[in-house]
Write a protein that holds these residues in place. Structure first.
Motif, PDB file in Angstrom:
ATOM      1  N   ILE A   1       6.988   5.629  -4.379  1.00  0.00           N
ATOM      2  CA  ILE A   1       7.252   6.208  -5.829  1.00  0.00           C
ATOM      3  C   ILE A   1       7.320   7.574  -6.082  1.00  0.00           C
ATOM      4  CG2 ILE A   1       6.273   5.879  -8.295  1.00  0.00           C
ATOM      5  CD1 ILE A   1       5.600   3.087  -7.431  1.00  0.00           C
ATOM      6  N   ALA A   2       6.212   8.386  -5.218  1.00  0.00           N
ATOM      7  CA  ALA A   2       6.243   9.825  -5.534  1.00  0.00           C
ATOM      8  C   ALA A   2       7.360  10.452  -4.751  1.00  0.00           C
ATOM      9  CB  ALA A   2       4.802  10.236  -4.631  1.00  0.00           C
ATOM     10  N   ALA A   3       7.871   9.903  -3.657  1.00  0.00           N
ATOM     11  CA  ALA A   3       8.980  10.418  -3.022  1.00  0.00           C
ATOM     12  C   ALA A   3      10.119  10.517  -3.950  1.00  0.00           C
ATOM     13  CB  ALA A   3       9.214   9.644  -1.683  1.00  0.00           C
ATOM     14  N   GLY A   4      10.320   9.030  -4.481  1.00  0.00           N
ATOM     15  CA  GLY A   4      11.493   9.082  -5.404  1.00  0.00           C
ATOM     16  C   GLY A   4      11.423   9.803  -6.604  1.00  0.00           C
TER      17      GLY A   4
ATOM     18  N   ARG B   1       0.848  -1.151   0.047  1.00  0.00           N
ATOM     19  CA  ARG B   1       0.040  -0.073   0.221  1.00  0.00           C
ATOM     20  C   ARG B   1       0.837   1.271  -0.110  1.00  0.00           C
ATOM     21  NH1 ARG B   1      -5.202  -1.199   4.173  1.00  0.00           N
ATOM     22  NH2 ARG B   1      -6.210  -2.796   3.109  1.00  0.00           N
ATOM     23  N   TRP B   2       2.054   1.258   0.814  1.00  0.00           N
ATOM     24  CA  TRP B   2       2.758   2.325   0.641  1.00  0.00           C
ATOM     25  C   TRP B   2       3.652   2.636  -0.740  1.00  0.00           C
ATOM     26  CZ3 TRP B   2       7.637   0.379  -0.253  1.00  0.00           C
ATOM     27  CH2 TRP B   2       7.955  -0.785   0.125  1.00  0.00           C
ATOM     28  N   SER B   3       3.380   1.725  -1.640  1.00  0.00           N
ATOM     29  CA  SER B   3       4.351   1.709  -3.065  1.00  0.00           C
ATOM     30  C   SER B   3       3.966   3.196  -3.493  1.00  0.00           C
ATOM     31  CB  SER B   3       3.983   0.726  -3.864  1.00  0.00           C
ATOM     32  OG  SER B   3       2.866   0.621  -4.191  1.00  0.00           O
ATOM     33  N   PRO B   4       2.816   3.631  -3.578  1.00  0.00           N
ATOM     34  CA  PRO B   4       2.536   4.889  -4.343  1.00  0.00           C
ATOM     35  C   PRO B   4       3.298   6.204  -3.716  1.00  0.00           C
ATOM     36  CG  PRO B   4       0.592   3.798  -4.389  1.00  0.00           C
ATOM     37  CD  PRO B   4       1.546   3.118  -3.602  1.00  0.00           C
ATOM     38  N   TRP B   5       3.133   6.099  -2.096  1.00  0.00           N
ATOM     39  CA  TRP B   5       3.805   7.127  -1.742  1.00  0.00           C
ATOM     40  C   TRP B   5       5.421   7.303  -1.969  1.00  0.00           C
ATOM     41  CZ3 TRP B   5       0.866  11.038   0.179  1.00  0.00           C
ATOM     42  CH2 TRP B   5      -0.289  10.521   0.459  1.00  0.00           C
TER      43      TRP B   5
ATOM     44  N   ILE C   1       8.296  17.826 -14.052  1.00  0.00           N
ATOM     45  CA  ILE C   1       9.068  16.494 -14.285  1.00  0.00           C
ATOM     46  C   ILE C   1       8.898  15.404 -13.258  1.00  0.00           C
ATOM     47  CG2 ILE C   1      11.596  15.985 -14.195  1.00  0.00           C
ATOM     48  CD1 ILE C   1      12.470  18.583 -15.304  1.00  0.00           C
ATOM     49  N   ALA C   2       8.515  15.843 -12.120  1.00  0.00           N
ATOM     50  CA  ALA C   2       8.182  14.656 -10.924  1.00  0.00           C
ATOM     51  C   ALA C   2       6.893  14.030 -11.476  1.00  0.00           C
ATOM     52  CB  ALA C   2       7.985  15.401  -9.663  1.00  0.00           C
ATOM     53  N   ALA C   3       5.877  14.724 -11.853  1.00  0.00           N
ATOM     54  CA  ALA C   3       4.569  14.038 -12.152  1.00  0.00           C
ATOM     55  C   ALA C   3       4.944  13.041 -13.401  1.00  0.00           C
ATOM     56  CB  ALA C   3       3.804  15.279 -12.724  1.00  0.00           C
ATOM     57  N   LEU C   4       5.734  13.361 -14.304  1.00  0.00           N
ATOM     58  CA  LEU C   4       5.968  12.581 -15.509  1.00  0.00           C
ATOM     59  C   LEU C   4       6.657  11.537 -14.955  1.00  0.00           C
ATOM     60  CD1 LEU C   4       5.851  12.008 -18.696  1.00  0.00           C
ATOM     61  CD2 LEU C   4       7.858  13.285 -18.866  1.00  0.00           C
ATOM     62  N   LEU C   5       7.689  11.495 -14.221  1.00  0.00           N
ATOM     63  CA  LEU C   5       8.397  10.304 -13.783  1.00  0.00           C
ATOM     64  C   LEU C   5       7.547   9.686 -12.800  1.00  0.00           C
ATOM     65  CD1 LEU C   5      11.632  12.196 -12.699  1.00  0.00           C
ATOM     66  CD2 LEU C   5      11.323  10.568 -14.612  1.00  0.00           C
TER      67      LEU C   5
ATOM     68  N   THR D   1      -5.068   5.752 -12.292  1.00  0.00           N
ATOM     69  CA  THR D   1      -5.345   6.289 -11.039  1.00  0.00           C
ATOM     70  C   THR D   1      -4.214   7.528 -10.709  1.00  0.00           C
ATOM     71  OG1 THR D   1      -6.113   4.088 -10.199  1.00  0.00           O
ATOM     72  CG2 THR D   1      -5.241   5.865  -8.406  1.00  0.00           C
ATOM     73  N   SER D   2      -2.857   7.064 -11.157  1.00  0.00           N
ATOM     74  CA  SER D   2      -1.993   8.047 -10.938  1.00  0.00           C
ATOM     75  C   SER D   2      -2.393   9.440 -11.789  1.00  0.00           C
ATOM     76  CB  SER D   2      -0.441   7.745 -11.313  1.00  0.00           C
ATOM     77  OG  SER D   2      -0.258   6.243 -10.702  1.00  0.00           O
ATOM     78  N   LEU D   3      -2.539   9.481 -12.726  1.00  0.00           N
ATOM     79  CA  LEU D   3      -2.926  10.434 -13.700  1.00  0.00           C
ATOM     80  C   LEU D   3      -4.053  11.400 -13.032  1.00  0.00           C
ATOM     81  CD1 LEU D   3      -3.122   8.909 -17.386  1.00  0.00           C
ATOM     82  CD2 LEU D   3      -1.334  10.440 -16.352  1.00  0.00           C
ATOM     83  N   VAL D   4      -5.040  10.554 -12.458  1.00  0.00           N
ATOM     84  CA  VAL D   4      -6.106  11.336 -11.674  1.00  0.00           C
ATOM     85  C   VAL D   4      -5.326  12.089 -10.455  1.00  0.00           C
ATOM     86  CG1 VAL D   4      -8.117  10.819 -10.399  1.00  0.00           C
ATOM     87  CG2 VAL D   4      -8.077   9.603 -12.248  1.00  0.00           C
ATOM     88  N   TRP D   5      -4.664  11.513  -9.898  1.00  0.00           N
ATOM     89  CA  TRP D   5      -4.015  12.135  -8.726  1.00  0.00           C
ATOM     90  C   TRP D   5      -3.235  13.232  -9.228  1.00  0.00           C
ATOM     91  CZ3 TRP D   5      -5.061  12.262  -3.623  1.00  0.00           C
ATOM     92  CH2 TRP D   5      -5.506  11.193  -3.005  1.00  0.00           C
ATOM     93  N   VAL D   6      -2.392  13.064 -10.322  1.00  0.00           N
ATOM     94  CA  VAL D   6      -1.555  14.056 -10.840  1.00  0.00           C
ATOM     95  C   VAL D   6      -2.422  15.341 -11.419  1.00  0.00           C
ATOM     96  CG1 VAL D   6      -0.374  14.964 -12.661  1.00  0.00           C
ATOM     97  CG2 VAL D   6       0.355  12.844 -11.759  1.00  0.00           C
TER      98      VAL D   6
END
Length: 347
Positions: free
Chosen positions: A26-29, A20-24, A52-56, A80-85
């Motif tokens: 990935i976002a931090a990275g 569950r913590w993987s999106p966070w 750049i961070a959103a694309l990565l 889901t990631s595109l919705v959050w971005v």
């Protein structure tokens, strides 16, 4: 077969999943890599770093999810990631706007600023206030509401309950056209009438232009609310021998009252920040004028425009403080609309 065996068999049917913590993570990275890329490329804008961070983030989410969970699940995670971005891209400018307005507006926003007018204070001097602008805005928006809201609600009732044939189609067409007209056009229309009648700028002229801008918003929101009223309620009332007009008055309108009130409040918030019609018709006034039917009058949007155009540092501070007051006014209206909608919503 035992329960443990069934559980083991079900678990083997499921593929590997990301924690569950993987999106966070990935976002931090993605943010860390974007900062490194921006620093190495000499990019000084935080907006560029964020893009750049959103694309990565999207690319890394797809790559990691495709490797661990499969391409099908990876596509779902990318959506889901595109919705959050998209959500962050919409929220960041709003939060930034509010933060800058609060930061610069609190310098002079106090009781003195809210309770005094500009009077004889020059734009280049500190002091003065927005009391005359608040009074003008309240009177102009209030008169526009008294004119525009009833006409809008009655028009929506006609379109939903009685509207048939060419007249209804024509009314719908003109409401759609009025929804998209620029505010300056409404101001020019009232200004042409004032020139024909040889009238000077006054507050009620601005109210007329604001009412024109308000009516289509009220019509559309009220129309949608009336369509949500179940037809069974109308049929039950008519079956009891109640006339149609009384059914509308006693059944349809009370049922949709919460939504109608919300639409009216949102329409008020929409016209509260209009500057162009007020600039043409009301003209502005540095002194307090409590009579909207006689003489030029001030308003908050016009005050902000005039102060920021003065070009002096004290005028800039007053413009930001007035902007903060206007945002607070619109925010209070939206909160009131939400409260009324919950209070009057059908149980």
């Amino acid at each position: 077969m035992s329960t443990a065996a069934v559980t083991d068999k079900r678990s083997t049917l499921r593929g590997a999943t990301l924690p569950r913590w993987s999106p966070w993570a990935i976002a931090a990275g993605s943010v860390a890599v974007a900062i490194g890329i921006g620093a190495a490329a000499g990019l000084h804008s935080h907006v560029q770093w964020g893009l750049i961070a959103a694309l990565l983030f999207v690319l890394a989410t797809y790559g990691i999810a495709a490797r661990v969970e499969g391409r099908r699940q990876a596509k779902d995670r990318v959506a889901t990631s595109l919705v959050w971005v998209a959500f962050l891209l919409a929220v960041v400018p709003l939060v930034s706007l509010i933060w800058v307005t609060v930061q610069r507006g609190v310098k002079v926003l106090d009781f003195y600023f809210l309770s005094h007018s500009m009077g004889v204070v020059a734009d280049s001097q500190p002091g003065g206030g927005i009391y005359h602008a608040i009074l003008g805005s309240l009177e102009q928006v209030g008169l526009a509401t008294l004119l525009g809201a009833p006409i809008g609600v009655l028009t929506a009732v006609y379109l939903v309950e009685y509207g048939r044939g060419r007249l209804a189609r024509a009314v719908t067409f003109f409401v759609d056209v009025m929804t998209g007209i620029p505010s300056i056009v409404a101001g020019l229309f009232i200004l042409s009438l004032m020139l024909i009648l040889d009238m000077q700028p006054f507050g009620f002229a601005g109210s007329l232009a604001l009412a024109i801008l308000m009516m289509p918003v009220v019509v559309r929101s009220t129309e949608e609310m009336l369509k949500l009223v179940p037809n069974e309620l109308r049929e039950a009332s008519l079956a009891l021998g109640v006339p149609k007009w009384r059914t509308i008055l006693k059944v349809v309108l009370p049922t949709s009252l919460g939504g109608i009130t919300t639409g009216v409040m949102l329409a008020i918030a929409r016209i509260a920040g209009e500057t162009a019609p007020v600039l043409l018709l009301v003209f502005g006034n540095r002194f307090i004028n409590a009579n909207p039917f006689d003489g030029a009058q001030a308003s908050l949007p016009l005050y902000i425009y005039q102060q920021y155009g003065a070009g002096a540092e004290p005028a800039y501070d007053r413009a930001w403080a007035a902007s903060l007051a206007l945002i607070a006014f619109v925010m209070i209206l939206n909160l009131v609309a939400r409260g009324i909608a919950r209070w009057k919503s059908p149980r």
